[in-house]
Design an enzyme around this catalytic site. Structure first.
Site, short mmCIF file in Angstrom:
data_model
loop_
_atom_site.label_atom_id
_atom_site.label_comp_id
_atom_site.label_asym_id
_atom_site.label_seq_id
_atom_site.Cartn_x
_atom_site.Cartn_y
_atom_site.Cartn_z
N ASP A 22 0.83 -1.21 0.00
CA ASP A 22 0.00 0.00 0.00
C ASP A 22 0.86 1.26 0.00
OD1 ASP A 22 -2.36 1.42 -0.02
OD2 ASP A 22 -2.75 1.21 2.12
N HIS A 39 2.46 3.44 -9.01
CA HIS A 39 2.24 2.01 -9.28
C HIS A 39 3.41 1.43 -10.06
CE1 HIS A 39 -1.67 2.32 -7.56
NE2 HIS A 39 -2.21 3.03 -8.53
N LEU A 133 10.15 -20.58 -5.36
CA LEU A 133 9.19 -19.69 -4.70
C LEU A 133 7.81 -19.77 -5.37
CD1 LEU A 133 8.60 -17.21 -2.75
CD2 LEU A 133 9.18 -15.78 -4.72
C1 IPE Z 1 -5.49 -2.64 -0.18
O1 IPE Z 1 -5.12 -1.32 -0.41
C2 IPE Z 1 -5.52 -3.38 -1.48
C3 IPE Z 1 -4.22 -3.57 -2.12
C4 IPE Z 1 -3.06 -3.30 -1.60
C5 IPE Z 1 -4.29 -4.14 -3.44
P1 IPE Z 1 -6.21 -0.16 -0.52
O2 IPE Z 1 -5.45 1.10 -0.67
O3 IPE Z 1 -7.20 -0.48 -1.56
O4 IPE Z 1 -6.89 -0.26 0.92
P2 IPE Z 1 -7.85 0.74 1.66
O5 IPE Z 1 -8.97 1.07 0.74
O6 IPE Z 1 -7.05 1.96 1.97
O7 IPE Z 1 -8.27 0.03 2.89
C1 IPE Z 2 -1.54 0.26 -3.36
O1 IPE Z 2 -1.33 1.63 -3.43
C2 IPE Z 2 -1.76 -0.36 -4.71
C3 IPE Z 2 -3.16 -0.74 -4.99
C4 IPE Z 2 -4.15 -0.72 -4.15
C5 IPE Z 2 -3.44 -1.18 -6.34
P1 IPE Z 2 -2.54 2.64 -3.44
O2 IPE Z 2 -2.93 2.90 -4.85
O3 IPE Z 2 -3.62 2.19 -2.55
O4 IPE Z 2 -1.83 3.93 -2.82
P2 IPE Z 2 -2.43 4.92 -1.75
O5 IPE Z 2 -2.92 4.11 -0.61
O6 IPE Z 2 -3.53 5.69 -2.42
O7 IPE Z 2 -1.28 5.79 -1.37
MG MG Z 3 -4.05 2.44 -0.61
#
Ligand code: IPE
Ligand code: IPE
Ligand code: MG
Length: 249
Positions: A22, A39, A133
């Site tokens: 995240d 990303h 892995l």
């Molecule tokens: C959780 O991250 C899902 C992934 C890492 C793919 P999100 O960014 O979607 O989670 P929330 O919405 O903040 O809980």
């Molecule tokens: C995690 O990073 C990746 C996915 C959920 C696909 P985010 O896109 O949730 O990044 P933040 O949480 O908005 O910083």
């Molecule tokens: Mg996120």
């Protein structure tokens, strides 16, 4: 400087590490860039962590790449993520295969666009006999969805007379989850300073050690990963027992 890796006890490795990757968007924002840039950098981190996992001999690595709830994001971001997934597979599959990595997925496969399904099926097929892995990519994954599907399947089997309702136990449930072929993770890492599970592996993490770090996923690296493993190794896993019992085992 000594490599932090030397502090890892190779006799006490988690066999399965799960990661909620995240913070890509916030990382990009900090740099005044578009979210997709975060990303892209996140994919580089995945590469590094896969390598680090191989380096120390982790058997299963589950990465939360896209949740069921992430379909609610803006269309452009979803499309960006899907094409990034395709280019990551195109770019990395050869090396993953050479490194004996077996690719698996969990999640609502049929909800993915056709071209993504095809690419993933190809990657799974190509690496299916690999013995190193296990890289498990959670894609369009939601734990409540998984549990709902498991329940439907179990009910069908009961109605078809394949199993008796009174025989349903935790093991049978485990065998009907999308993770049936994998042990439960011993360690779950979440980056970006959020302290939540976001619908990830709810059944499977019943006794998993949780590790949270403020680092955003694009800035997380090999050393941070090893730090999490070392932290895990310093914990006492009691599974409901008391310390003395654990020490006498
Ligand atoms: C959780 O991250 C899902 C992934 C890492 C793919 P999100 O960014 O979607 O989670 P929330 O919405 O903040 O809980
Ligand atoms: C995690 O990073 C990746 C996915 C959920 C696909 P985010 O896109 O949730 O990044 P933040 O949480 O908005 O910083
Ligand atoms: Mg996120």
């Amino acid at each position: 400087m000594t490599d932090i890796k030397t502090k890892i006890d190779s006799n006490n490795l988690p066999q399965h590490v799960a990661i909620i990757m995240d913070g890509n968007g916030r990382w990009a924002k900090k740099k005044n860039k578009l979210r997709i840039f975060g990303h892209q950098k996140g994919v580089k981190t995945v590469k590094e962590i896969v390598k680090a996992s191989i380096e120390i001999g982790i058997k299963y690595l589950t990465i939360y790449a896209f949740s069921k709830e992430n379909w609610q994001r803006p269309k452009t971001e979803i499309e960006g993520l899907m094409s990034l997934l395709i280019s990551a597979i195109d770019g990395e599959l050869g090396e993953l295969h050479e490194n004996n990595v077996k690719i698996n997925t969990i999640g609502d496969f049929l909800s993915l666009p056709d071209y993504v399904q095809k690419k993933i099926s190809y990657a799974i097929e190509k690496t299916k006999n690999n013995t190193g892995l296990n890289l498990i990519i959670a894609l369009s994954y939601g734990s409540r969805h998984e549990i709902t599907e498991m329940t439907k399947n179990l009910v069908k089997e009961v109605l078809a007379g394949k199993i008796k309702s009174e025989d349903i136990n935790q093991e049978i449930i485990q065998q009907h989850l999308m993770t049936a072929a994998f042990p439960d993770p011993e360690l779950l890492i979440r980056t970006s300073g959020e302290y939540r599970i976001s619908n990830f592996l709810l059944w499977q993490i019943a006794y998993t050690e949780l590790y949270f770090t403020d680092k955003l996923w694009p800035e997380f690296g090999r050393e941070d990963f090893f730090k999490a493993i070392i932290d895990f190794q310093e914990r006492e896993r009691r599974f409901g027992k008391i310390s003395e019992q654990i020490n006498n085992e």
